[in-house]
Motif scaffolding. Sequence first.
Motif, short mmCIF file in Angstrom:
data_model
loop_
_atom_site.label_atom_id
_atom_site.label_comp_id
_atom_site.label_asym_id
_atom_site.label_seq_id
_atom_site.Cartn_x
_atom_site.Cartn_y
_atom_site.Cartn_z
N GLY A 11 -0.56 -8.10 9.59
CA GLY A 11 -0.90 -7.45 10.85
C GLY A 11 -0.92 -5.94 10.73
O GLY A 11 -1.80 -5.28 11.30
N LEU A 12 0.02 -5.39 9.96
CA LEU A 12 0.01 -3.94 9.73
C LEU A 12 -1.26 -3.51 9.03
O LEU A 12 -1.88 -2.50 9.39
CB LEU A 12 1.23 -3.54 8.90
N LEU A 13 -1.65 -4.26 8.00
CA LEU A 13 -2.84 -3.90 7.23
C LEU A 13 -4.11 -4.01 8.08
O LEU A 13 -5.01 -3.18 7.98
CB LEU A 13 -2.95 -4.80 6.01
N LEU A 51 8.10 -1.31 -1.65
CA LEU A 51 7.60 -2.31 -2.59
C LEU A 51 7.44 -1.74 -3.99
O LEU A 51 7.82 -2.38 -4.98
CB LEU A 51 6.26 -2.87 -2.09
N ALA A 52 6.89 -0.54 -4.08
CA ALA A 52 6.66 0.07 -5.39
C ALA A 52 7.97 0.29 -6.14
O ALA A 52 8.10 -0.05 -7.32
CB ALA A 52 5.92 1.40 -5.22
N VAL A 53 8.95 0.84 -5.45
CA VAL A 53 10.23 1.12 -6.10
C VAL A 53 10.97 -0.17 -6.44
O VAL A 53 11.51 -0.32 -7.54
CB VAL A 53 11.09 2.03 -5.21
N ALA A 64 8.10 15.27 5.60
CA ALA A 64 9.51 15.65 5.70
C ALA A 64 10.39 14.41 5.88
O ALA A 64 11.44 14.28 5.25
CB ALA A 64 9.72 16.62 6.85
N ALA A 65 9.95 13.49 6.76
CA ALA A 65 10.73 12.27 6.99
C ALA A 65 10.76 11.39 5.75
O ALA A 65 11.80 10.81 5.40
CB ALA A 65 10.13 11.49 8.17
N LEU A 66 9.63 11.32 5.04
CA LEU A 66 9.57 10.52 3.82
C LEU A 66 10.48 11.10 2.74
O LEU A 66 11.25 10.37 2.10
CB LEU A 66 8.13 10.45 3.30
N LEU A 95 6.62 0.76 3.79
CA LEU A 95 6.48 -0.53 3.14
C LEU A 95 5.99 -0.38 1.70
O LEU A 95 6.55 -0.98 0.77
CB LEU A 95 5.50 -1.41 3.93
N LEU A 96 4.97 0.45 1.50
CA LEU A 96 4.41 0.63 0.16
C LEU A 96 5.40 1.31 -0.78
O LEU A 96 5.53 0.91 -1.94
CB LEU A 96 3.12 1.45 0.25
#
Length: 255
Positions: free
Chosen positions: A22-24, A242-244, A43-45, A238-239
């Motif tokens: 749904g997000l995608l 998942l990557a880490v 900044a938040a990331l 999310l990405l």
Amino acid sequence: MPWILVLPALVGVAFLVLPFAGLLIRAPWSTMGARVTEPDVLAALWLSLSTATTATLVSLAFGVPLAWLLARAEFPGRRLVRAVVTVPLVIPPVVGGVALLLVLGRNGLLGQYLDAWFGITIPFTPVAVVLAQVFVAMPFLVISVEGALRGADRRYEEAAATLGASRVTVFTRVTLPQVLPGIGAGAVLCWARALGEFGATITFAGNFPGTTQTMPLAVYMAMQRDPEAAIVLSLVLLLVSLAVLVTLRERWVNA
């Protein structure tokens, strides 16, 4: 193949995958680049990644010795200590935030002395973000490492001790290599939990952009004023997660 298990398994997978689909589907791909590079988002990331990593390092420093104590040492009240360690797993995170505030706030049990004697104020600072993350995430590390220690073959440790190795040498050269995959798995879980922490953070550290606003808090705020921005922030989080997680799992868990 037990087909009676396949159908509920597929339903379970669908239940977990469909929200991400749904997000995608609903993501505003045409404005994705501009939204992701906004200063508040970056900044938040950065705050989320840096504090989650710091929280994981702090958890490793204190959680591994604690796991060893619970797994190998016999002392009165060990069951009680284990229960206390696992409490953050079951209580609402906001309760943890309130508890931290009552202890480390300016009028808290310890915070009042930190403020009066050293002029140190912890709540509503990046340090508070890290402490909130450690509080909710370290139990994942402790449980994982304790399980690895209990499953390790102690005959190698006994053989090393018989050959004259000191306790420190036995731990660093024999025990630690055996439980390293468990430490890695625990660190991954700890980091992921810290990255997604919301309740304890907003209660103890507040929600100040550029200072204590992590990605989960930014998603919450964006959902109230701009749902598309919330979708973008959610996808970024999310990405990154998942990557880490995939990278660290391949490197540590399968080591």
